[in-house]
Design a protein around this motif. Structure first.
Motif, PDB file in Angstrom:
ATOM      1  N   VAL A  65       0.866  -1.178   0.000  1.00  0.00           N
ATOM      2  CA  VAL A  65       0.000   0.000   0.000  1.00  0.00           C
ATOM      3  C   VAL A  65       0.902   1.227   0.000  1.00  0.00           C
ATOM      4  O   VAL A  65       1.783   1.340   0.836  1.00  0.00           O
ATOM      5  CB  VAL A  65      -0.911   0.007   1.238  1.00  0.00           C
ATOM      6  CG1 VAL A  65      -1.844   1.196   1.191  1.00  0.00           C
ATOM      7  CG2 VAL A  65      -1.704  -1.286   1.336  1.00  0.00           C
TER       8      VAL A  65
ATOM      9  N   ALA B 279      -0.241   4.722  -0.501  1.00  0.00           N
ATOM     10  CA  ALA B 279      -0.851   6.026  -0.257  1.00  0.00           C
ATOM     11  C   ALA B 279      -1.466   6.061   1.132  1.00  0.00           C
ATOM     12  O   ALA B 279      -1.590   5.047   1.792  1.00  0.00           O
ATOM     13  CB  ALA B 279      -1.908   6.302  -1.317  1.00  0.00           C
ATOM     14  N   GLN B 280      -1.859   7.246   1.586  1.00  0.00           N
ATOM     15  CA  GLN B 280      -2.424   7.389   2.923  1.00  0.00           C
ATOM     16  C   GLN B 280      -3.891   7.810   2.888  1.00  0.00           C
ATOM     17  O   GLN B 280      -4.494   8.022   3.920  1.00  0.00           O
ATOM     18  CB  GLN B 280      -1.601   8.391   3.737  1.00  0.00           C
ATOM     19  CG  GLN B 280      -0.220   7.859   4.100  1.00  0.00           C
ATOM     20  CD  GLN B 280      -0.286   6.546   4.848  1.00  0.00           C
ATOM     21  OE1 GLN B 280      -0.986   6.425   5.843  1.00  0.00           O
ATOM     22  NE2 GLN B 280       0.450   5.556   4.372  1.00  0.00           N
ATOM     23  N   ASP B 281      -4.504   7.969   1.715  1.00  0.00           N
ATOM     24  CA  ASP B 281      -5.936   8.169   1.606  1.00  0.00           C
ATOM     25  C   ASP B 281      -6.609   6.798   1.730  1.00  0.00           C
ATOM     26  O   ASP B 281      -6.126   5.814   1.181  1.00  0.00           O
ATOM     27  CB  ASP B 281      -6.250   8.816   0.262  1.00  0.00           C
ATOM     28  CG  ASP B 281      -7.738   8.880   0.015  1.00  0.00           C
ATOM     29  OD1 ASP B 281      -8.241   7.998  -0.710  1.00  0.00           O
ATOM     30  OD2 ASP B 281      -8.397   9.784   0.564  1.00  0.00           O
ATOM     31  N   SER B 282      -7.769   6.735   2.435  1.00  0.00           N
ATOM     32  CA  SER B 282      -8.369   5.434   2.717  1.00  0.00           C
ATOM     33  C   SER B 282      -8.741   4.677   1.451  1.00  0.00           C
ATOM     34  O   SER B 282      -8.487   3.471   1.336  1.00  0.00           O
ATOM     35  CB  SER B 282      -9.598   5.608   3.618  1.00  0.00           C
ATOM     36  OG  SER B 282     -10.565   6.442   2.993  1.00  0.00           O
ATOM     37  N   GLU B 283      -9.321   5.380   0.462  1.00  0.00           N
ATOM     38  CA  GLU B 283      -9.713   4.695  -0.772  1.00  0.00           C
ATOM     39  C   GLU B 283      -8.491   4.264  -1.570  1.00  0.00           C
ATOM     40  O   GLU B 283      -8.462   3.173  -2.151  1.00  0.00           O
ATOM     41  CB  GLU B 283     -10.607   5.595  -1.621  1.00  0.00           C
ATOM     42  CG  GLU B 283     -11.164   4.890  -2.842  1.00  0.00           C
ATOM     43  CD  GLU B 283     -12.197   5.715  -3.581  1.00  0.00           C
ATOM     44  OE1 GLU B 283     -12.445   5.419  -4.763  1.00  0.00           O
ATOM     45  OE2 GLU B 283     -12.757   6.653  -2.970  1.00  0.00           O
ATOM     46  N   ASP B 284      -7.456   5.096  -1.593  1.00  0.00           N
ATOM     47  CA  ASP B 284      -6.230   4.722  -2.293  1.00  0.00           C
ATOM     48  C   ASP B 284      -5.553   3.534  -1.619  1.00  0.00           C
ATOM     49  O   ASP B 284      -5.007   2.652  -2.288  1.00  0.00           O
ATOM     50  CB  ASP B 284      -5.259   5.900  -2.345  1.00  0.00           C
ATOM     51  CG  ASP B 284      -5.700   6.967  -3.339  1.00  0.00           C
ATOM     52  OD1 ASP B 284      -6.558   6.652  -4.187  1.00  0.00           O
ATOM     53  OD2 ASP B 284      -5.212   8.100  -3.236  1.00  0.00           O
ATOM     54  N   LEU B 285      -5.578   3.526  -0.282  1.00  0.00           N
ATOM     55  CA  LEU B 285      -5.013   2.388   0.440  1.00  0.00           C
ATOM     56  C   LEU B 285      -5.691   1.094   0.013  1.00  0.00           C
ATOM     57  O   LEU B 285      -5.040   0.087  -0.272  1.00  0.00           O
ATOM     58  CB  LEU B 285      -5.196   2.574   1.949  1.00  0.00           C
ATOM     59  CG  LEU B 285      -4.303   3.574   2.668  1.00  0.00           C
ATOM     60  CD1 LEU B 285      -4.684   3.647   4.137  1.00  0.00           C
ATOM     61  CD2 LEU B 285      -2.847   3.204   2.514  1.00  0.00           C
TER      62      LEU B 285
ATOM     63  N   LYS C 116      -7.477   0.509  -2.759  1.00  0.00           N
ATOM     64  CA  LYS C 116      -7.246   0.204  -4.162  1.00  0.00           C
ATOM     65  C   LYS C 116      -5.871  -0.407  -4.384  1.00  0.00           C
ATOM     66  O   LYS C 116      -5.720  -1.422  -5.076  1.00  0.00           O
ATOM     67  CB  LYS C 116      -7.402   1.472  -5.000  1.00  0.00           C
ATOM     68  CG  LYS C 116      -7.261   1.246  -6.500  1.00  0.00           C
ATOM     69  CD  LYS C 116      -7.543   2.520  -7.265  1.00  0.00           C
ATOM     70  CE  LYS C 116      -7.432   2.267  -8.759  1.00  0.00           C
ATOM     71  NZ  LYS C 116      -7.746   3.497  -9.547  1.00  0.00           N
ATOM     72  N   LEU C 117      -4.860   0.191  -3.768  1.00  0.00           N
ATOM     73  CA  LEU C 117      -3.504  -0.300  -3.965  1.00  0.00           C
ATOM     74  C   LEU C 117      -3.255  -1.621  -3.241  1.00  0.00           C
ATOM     75  O   LEU C 117      -2.345  -2.367  -3.587  1.00  0.00           O
ATOM     76  CB  LEU C 117      -2.500   0.763  -3.506  1.00  0.00           C
ATOM     77  CG  LEU C 117      -2.463   2.017  -4.383  1.00  0.00           C
ATOM     78  CD1 LEU C 117      -1.623   3.096  -3.737  1.00  0.00           C
ATOM     79  CD2 LEU C 117      -1.948   1.680  -5.769  1.00  0.00           C
TER      80      LEU C 117
ATOM     81  N   ASP D  26     -10.850  -2.229 -10.784  1.00  0.00           N
ATOM     82  CA  ASP D  26     -11.675  -1.019 -10.685  1.00  0.00           C
ATOM     83  C   ASP D  26     -13.132  -1.373 -10.412  1.00  0.00           C
ATOM     84  O   ASP D  26     -13.815  -0.698  -9.636  1.00  0.00           O
ATOM     85  CB  ASP D  26     -11.565  -0.192 -11.965  1.00  0.00           C
ATOM     86  CG  ASP D  26     -10.208   0.489 -12.089  1.00  0.00           C
ATOM     87  OD1 ASP D  26      -9.547   0.657 -11.049  1.00  0.00           O
ATOM     88  OD2 ASP D  26      -9.823   0.836 -13.214  1.00  0.00           O
TER      89      ASP D  26
END
Length: 336
Positions: free
Chosen positions: A22, A24-30, A32-33, A115
Motif C-alpha cells: 500500500v 498512499a495514505q488516503d483510505s480509498e487509495d489504500l 485500491k492499492l 476497478d
C-alpha cells in the motif's frame, strides 16, 4: 475425523492471509492499492484464527509470484505446506502423505477487474482511517471498513508504513469477530529461503491436480461442462455474480459459482449427487439438520463461514459464506 479434513480448512486461509503493498495514505487509495501484488520480498510468521480455531503460519514471498506457506501444529511441525514458483503449485498434506501438483491461481485473471471490484466495495462499504497502532514491532495505520447497509463493522486492517497489512480482523453480520490474521514476526527474506522449488519427500504420493483455476462467465461454463448453471434468484443486498469455475469430477463436472459484495464472498457448488467435496467443514463439528424448501438439509460451520448442504433435482448443492442461517436458507430456496 480424517486428518486431511482438519487441514484442508486452512488452505484457503493460507492463500488469503497475505500482506500486500500500500503506497498512499488516503483510505480509498489504500484499499485500491492493496489489491496489488506484494512488491518486496519478506519472511514472517502470523497467527490465523477462524471460528475459534487458531493456527500459526510461516510465510515467505519473493516477487512477483513466488510463495511458501506452512500451517503448523501446536508443536511447531508443518501440517500443510503450499509452495508456488509462479508456474507450478505444490500442496503437501503432511498427515495424509500426499502432494497435489497443479497450476497456481492468477490474481490478475478475473472477470471483474480491480476497478469494478473497488467500485462494488465502495457502494457497499464505508472506509475510515482511525489512528495508528503497533503490530509486530512496526507502526501501522488502522483502516476500518463498515457496511453501508447494516452500519456494522466488516473489516479492520492494520497497515504498516512499508505498505504491508500486518493485521486483519473480519466481522460477521452480527458484528462479532469471525476470523483474524496478525503477524507476530516479519522481516527481510533470508538468502537461504529464496528457493521456491519443491521436492516431495521419499514415500510421499504425488498426484497431478485435474483442477485448473479459472474464471468463466455463465455461457462459457455451460459450454465447458454441459451443465446449466443454477443461479439463486435471491441474494443478500449488495451481492452480485462474480464468476464460475468448472471442476472435473470423474466423468462429469462440478460448478463453483462465486458471488461477492466487494469484501465478502459467497460460493455455491453445483455437484453430481454423490460428489464428495474436500472443503474441511466437518472439522468444525457435526452438522445440524435443517429444512430447505421443506426438505432435509445440513448446516455446519467452516473456517470460511456457514456451510449449507442440500439436494434438489438430482443434484447436490453446497453453499458456503459468512451469512446468517436465515439468509443462507433464503439463498438455497431460491436456487431452481
Amino acid at each position: 475425523m480424517r486428518a486431511g479434513r482438519r487441514t484442508a480448512m486452512f488452505a484457503e486461509l493460507l492463500l488469503a492471509a497475505l500482506a500486500v503493498p500500500v503506497l498512499a495514505q488516503d483510505s480509498e487509495d489504500l484499499l485500491k492499492l492493496s489489491l496489488s501484488r506484494p512488491a518486496a520480498a519478506y519472511s514472517g510468521e502470523m497467527r490465523v484464527s477462524a471460528r475459534g480455531q487458531i493456527r500459526t503460519i510461516r510465510v515467505s514471498h519473493a516477487p512477483p509470484d513466488r510463495w511458501r506457506r506452512e500451517a503448523l501444529d501446536s508443536e511447531g511441525k508443518p501440517l500443510l505446506i503450499i509452495v508456488s514458483d509462479g508456474r507450478t503449485q505444490w500442496t503437501y498434506d503432511v498427515r495424509r502423505s500426499l502432494v497435489r501438483k497443479g497450476e497456481p491461481a492468477d490474481p490478475d485473471y478475473k472477470l471483474m477487474d480491480p476497478d469494478e471490484e473497488l467500485a462494488l466495495l465502495m457502494r457497499n462499504y464505508e472506509l475510515k482511517l482511525s489512528g495508528k497502532e503497533p503490530v509486530a514491532g512496526r507502526s501501522a495505520s488502522v483502516l476500518e471498513v463498515s457496511s453501508r447497509i447494516t452500519g456494522k463493522p466488516a473489516r479492520r486492517l492494520w497497515i504498516g508504513k512499508d505498505g504491508l497489512i500486518l493485521r486483519r480482523i473480519a466481522y460477521g453480520e452480527d458484528g462479532a469477530e469471525t476470523s483474524s490474521m496478525e503477524f507476530v514476526r516479519i522481516g527481510p527474506l533470508p538468502k537461504g529461503q529464496a528457493d521456491f522449488s519443491f521436492v516431495a519427500p521419499p514415500g510421499v504420493r504425488v498426484v497431478e491436480s485435474r483442477w485448473k483455476p479459472d474464471f468463466m462467465d455463465l455461457e462459457e461454463a455451460a459450454d465447458a461442462s454441459g451443465l446449466e448453471p443454477r443461479l439463486p434468484a435471491w441474494l443478500p443486498q449488495g451481492f452480485v455474480f462474480e464468476s464460475v469455475n468448472v471442476m472435473p469430477f470423474k466423468s462429469g463436472s462440478i460448478l463453483h459459482l462465486r458471488f461477492t459484495d466487494g469484501a465478502d464472498a459467497l460460493s455455491l457448488f453445483q455437484c453430481p449427487p454423490k460428489a464428495r467435496l474436500r472443503l474441511g467443514w466437518r472439522s468444525m463439528g457435526p452438522p445440524k439438520t435443517v429444512r430447505v424448501a421443506g426438505e432435509k438439509a445440513r448446516l455446519a460451520l467452516s473456517a470460511e463461514g456457514k456451510v449449507l448442504d442440500w439436494r434438489r433435482g438430482g443434484q447436490r448443492f453446497v453453499l458456503i459464506g459468512p451469512l446468517s442461517a436465515e439468509a443462507m436458507r433464503k439463498v438455497a430456496e431460491s436456487v431452481p
